[in-house]
Design a protein around this motif. Structure first.
Motif, PDB file in Angstrom:
ATOM      1  N   UNK A  38      65.654  63.664  74.757  1.00 40.47           N
ATOM      2  CA  UNK A  38      64.468  64.501  74.548  1.00 40.47           C
ATOM      3  C   UNK A  38      64.540  65.329  73.270  1.00 40.47           C
ATOM      4  N   UNK A  39      65.732  65.469  72.679  1.00 36.02           N
ATOM      5  CA  UNK A  39      65.868  66.306  71.477  1.00 36.02           C
ATOM      6  C   UNK A  39      66.300  65.535  70.235  1.00 36.02           C
ATOM      7  N   UNK A  40      66.837  64.339  70.388  1.00 36.29           N
ATOM      8  CA  UNK A  40      67.381  63.620  69.241  1.00 36.29           C
ATOM      9  C   UNK A  40      66.302  63.269  68.219  1.00 36.29           C
ATOM     10  N   UNK A  41      65.041  63.183  68.649  1.00 35.17           N
ATOM     11  CA  UNK A  41      63.958  62.819  67.738  1.00 35.17           C
ATOM     12  C   UNK A  41      63.827  63.739  66.540  1.00 35.17           C
ATOM     13  N   UNK A  42      64.148  65.016  66.710  1.00 38.90           N
ATOM     14  CA  UNK A  42      64.027  65.961  65.599  1.00 38.90           C
ATOM     15  C   UNK A  42      65.084  65.713  64.519  1.00 38.90           C
ATOM     16  N   UNK A  43      66.120  64.973  64.866  1.00 38.64           N
ATOM     17  CA  UNK A  43      67.153  64.636  63.884  1.00 38.64           C
ATOM     18  C   UNK A  43      66.963  63.240  63.307  1.00 38.64           C
ATOM     19  N   UNK A  44      65.984  62.484  63.848  1.00 40.02           N
ATOM     20  CA  UNK A  44      65.758  61.100  63.422  1.00 40.02           C
ATOM     21  C   UNK A  44      64.671  60.994  62.368  1.00 40.02           C
ATOM     22  N   UNK A  45      64.809  60.004  61.499  1.00 37.58           N
ATOM     23  CA  UNK A  45      63.691  59.606  60.652  1.00 37.58           C
ATOM     24  C   UNK A  45      62.674  58.866  61.528  1.00 37.58           C
ATOM     25  N   UNK A  46      61.420  58.756  61.082  1.00 40.09           N
ATOM     26  CA  UNK A  46      60.409  58.053  61.901  1.00 40.09           C
ATOM     27  C   UNK A  46      60.841  56.653  62.300  1.00 40.09           C
TER      28      UNK A  46
END
Length: 291
Positions: free
Chosen positions: A130-138
């Motif tokens: 639920x939080x890893x998306x903020x560290x990922x590129x699109x």
């Protein structure tokens, strides 16, 4: 930008730290990529738990120009990565920030375990996804290596759906794809090809990507205040935000809002580009199994 590959081993149980906390996939990292290798424990704790392997593994990472960060929590990647970087010297911080944009092409969580119960492990996976998306590129990917019934017992499918992460394919965790299991890791017990433990449970790396329904909160520039404002005008997903300019009634719009819209449009563009490449990625994997 230099592609970034963090290796995140979220391990707090004694058994897990003893065996898996030091495995590094540097052998199959492309030559032009940049790795951020992390540990959940501080360096002193790693010295205590892994003294027979630690220095050798740190040398391998340094030889590959990897950045090494300690006390990084898979449940709070964004915050704990930043906290770990702040502990570095000014010179080290400058080097890290010059090489890394703050977003990753690939986040790899390797055989995670809290050392606790099924419930605590399930909670860890839920918070991570639920939080890893903020560290990922699109167009970034999440690699998660699990074995046996962990996928079912830890409710990985449900947590991925809730986080708007789609399972793209899975790769058998074996020596044909990951030769470093034997040449670098060389475990004394526990591994045979494609299996993790002596009970011969199958071991796989599951690959996840974000979707068009990803919440706008995954954009790093969206803080809690901005998120609240977006939700009041029914902008909940990045796809909603990318199309928000069609709903504008005048050209007198806050430039900050327009920048957010452009970021969302770029996010969607890069994400669609990833989708077009997925079939080729699957075909390029030897002996890959996917669902």
């Amino acid at each position: 930008p230099i592609p970034c590959v963090p290796w995140q081993s979220q391990t707090s149980g004694q058994y897990q730290r003893r065996v898996h906390g030091l495995f590094s996939p540097v052998e199959f990292t492309p030559e032009d990529s940049y790795m951020v290798a992390t540990s959940f424990d501080c360096e002193e704790k790693l010295q205590e738990l892994h003294k027979e392997k630690l220095e050798n593994h740190l040398k391998i990472l340094r030889d590959h120009k990897a950045t090494i960060l300690h006390e990084v929590d898979a449940c709070q990647i964004e915050e704990t990565l930043e906290a770990s970087i702040r502990k570095k010297s000014p010179e080290e911080k400058e080097i890290i920030r010059s090489r890394w944009s703050g977003h990753f092409d690939l986040v790899w969580i390797q055989l995670p375990h809290t050392g606790g119960t099924t419930k605590t492990n399930s909670t860890m996976i839920q918070k991570f996804l639920s939080t890893v998306g903020r560290a990922l590129k699109p167009n970034g990917l999440v690699f998660m290596t699990l074995y046996g019934m962990q996928v079912d017992h830890w409710k990985v499918t449900q947590h991925a759906q809730a986080a708007e992460m789609v399972h793209v394919f899975k790769v058998p965790f074996n020596t044909s794809i990951y030769p470093a299991i034997w040449t670098r890791y060389n475990p004394k017990v526990g591994f045979s090809n494609s299996y993790f433990d002596i009970l011969r449970h199958p071991c796989d790396t599951f690959v996840f990507a974000q979707t068009e329904f990803t919440c706008v909160s995954k954009l790093k520039t969206v803080d809690s205040k901005i998120l609240s404002g977006l939700r009041t005008v029914k902008i909940n997903t990045i796809a909603d935000l990318a199309e928000a300019d069609r709903r504008l009634l005048s050209n007198d719009v806050d430039p900050k809002f327009m920048r957010l819209i452009h970021q969302a449009k770029e996010w969607i563009h890069n994400w669609l580009e990833l989708l077009s490449k997925v079939p080729g990625l699957i075909q390029s994997l030897p002996l890959a199994r996917w669902t």
